[in-house]
Design an enzyme around this catalytic site. Structure first.
Site, PDB file in Angstrom:
ATOM      1  N   SER A 153      19.856 -35.956  16.076  1.00 20.52           N
ATOM      2  CA  SER A 153      19.628 -36.133  17.322  1.00 20.52           C
ATOM      3  C   SER A 153      20.875 -36.230  18.205  1.00 20.52           C
ATOM      4  O   SER A 153      21.000 -35.708  19.224  1.00 20.52           O
ATOM      5  CB  SER A 153      18.597 -37.207  17.590  1.00 20.52           C
ATOM      6  OG  SER A 153      19.417 -38.415  17.071  1.00 20.52           O
ATOM      7  N   GLU A 202       0.790  -1.220  -0.153  1.00 24.37           N
ATOM      8  CA  GLU A 202      -0.120   0.085   0.041  1.00 24.37           C
ATOM      9  C   GLU A 202       0.949   1.368  -0.199  1.00 24.37           C
ATOM     10  O   GLU A 202       0.646   2.083  -0.744  1.00 24.37           O
ATOM     11  CB  GLU A 202      -0.838  -0.028   1.148  1.00 24.37           C
ATOM     12  CG  GLU A 202      -1.732  -1.343   1.286  1.00 24.37           C
ATOM     13  CD  GLU A 202      -1.267  -2.443   2.160  1.00 24.37           C
ATOM     14  OE1 GLU A 202      -2.054  -2.919   2.960  1.00 24.37           O
ATOM     15  OE2 GLU A 202      -0.142  -2.666   2.089  1.00 24.37           O
TER      16      GLU A 202
END
Length: 368
Positions: free
Chosen positions: A230, A53
């Site tokens: 992990s 805008e």
């Protein structure tokens, strides 16, 4: 009105220009129209810079007064890195605002529309809403669920195989299909894989050799490279690690000793909840959404992680690249997904099928 559809369609075209560059912000386009004549248009280019805008209003100047603004997403009402767009529209003297969809961001969520209406501006919402939602699935999901939108890319043979039994997989598909994968990477906030892909293929997870719009700046927009590891088995000289601080290793085992060494090599290393042999997948995605502001994630992983993500219901969209070859029964399967009865089968909706060179790409979504 028919003209509303016409101008909103143009605003959506403008929003598309930000597909590779706006993250973590949504892609937004804006068109200013007066007496059925185009006054100005704009789109959001980069986070921290002018919103659609504001960019359109800057071009229009005083001509913006008395015009109608077509915006693909509700104008923001809060001050972040830039000022509120709703206030900018009010101050510019806009008479009517047509909005495709309400902003799912809790900081906005109707407040922008309310501010415009309180200022006496006529607001209509919902014009081409479905198309606007397709523009920002990741942003919408992150704002409404705290999770990113996950696309899973897989390259496979016609008999559903992704690598030979020894792990060899380059190249299953041709150059055109690989180019499309690079575009998928370029529009993603992060590329996610498991440590197995790093150990076997030394994957880089970078954007390269691809034709993308000029506004894509690799130095600013390179996706975050994420490895689920992990036990922190990632080698210190892995290609995925770089000094750009865009590599992130998520681990779960508390009994590791090389986290600091990986950090010194340039990786971010973060512990996520889970068992010693597996990072909690949903917790990892929530971390990426909350801490890294990831809207869209591209999963490029082996059969184990892909199957686990699928089984957990964490994949939103599958991009299957199918090559016209057979790799045989000894080759590796698409994913590790232990299903034993037809009642356990996972149903998919086919969204799109198209050719890339000699290969085919199928986009599918798991049924609700």
């Amino acid at each position: 009105m028919a003209s509303d559809l016409q101008w909103m369609a143009r605003a959506l075209q403008l929003a598309e220009r930000g597909r590779y560059s706006t993250r973590p912000n949504p892609r937004v386009g804006c068109v200013l129209v007066k007496q059925d004549q185009l006054i100005a248009e704009g789109w959001h280019r980069y986070a921290g810079e002018g919103h659609a805008e504001v960019n359109a209003l800057t071009i229009a100047g005083d001509d913006a007064k008395g015009s109608t603004a077509y915006v693909t997403l509700e104008p923001c009402s809060h001050k972040g890195k830039t000022g509120p767009c709703s206030q900018a529209l009010i101050e510019a003297g806009i008479l009517r605002v047509v909005v495709a969809m309400q902003d799912p961001n809790p900081l906005v969520a109707g407040r922008g529309i309310s501010a415009l209406q309180k200022a006496g501006i006529t607001v209509e919402c919902g014009v081409m809403e479905a198309q606007a939602k397709q523009m920002n699935p990741g942003f919408i999901k992150r704002m409404t669920s705290g999770l990113p939108y996950v696309r899973c890319k897989m390259a496979m043979s016609l008999d559903g195989r992704t690598a030979m039994s020894n792990g060899e997989s380059q190249w299953i598909t041709g150059a055109a299909a690989r180019g499309e994968v690079q575009r998928l990477r370029a529009q993603s906030c992060a590329i996610l894989t498991g440590v197995g892909s790093i150990l076997i293929d030394d994957s880089r997870l970078t954007v390269r050799d691809v034709q993308i719009p000029e506004q894509y700046d690799v130095s600013r927009q390179h996706p975050l490279r994420v490895v689920l590891d992990s036990r922190l088995c990632t080698p210190l000289d892995a290609a995925v690690i770089g000094d750009d601080k865009r590599s992130l290793i998520l681990y779960s085992n508390s009994d590791v000793s090389n986290a600091e060494d990986l950090r010194k090599r340039g990786a971010q290393v973060i512990r996520i909840s889970g068992q010693s042999n597996a990072v909690d997948l949903e917790a990892a995605l929530r971390y990426l959404a909350e801490k890294e502001q990831c809207n869209d994630i591209l999963l490029e992983a082996g059969a184990t992680l892909t199957g686990a993500m699928m089984e957990a219901g964490l994949i939103d969209e599958l991009h299957l690249f199918i090559a016209p070859i057979f790799m045989g029964s000894e080759a590796r399967p698409l994913m590790q997904l232990p299903l034993f009865k037809m009642t356990e089968k996972l149903n998919l909706d086919i969204v799109d099928v198209r050719a890339f060179g000699d290969d085919w790409r199928v986009i599918a979504k798991p049924k609700e």
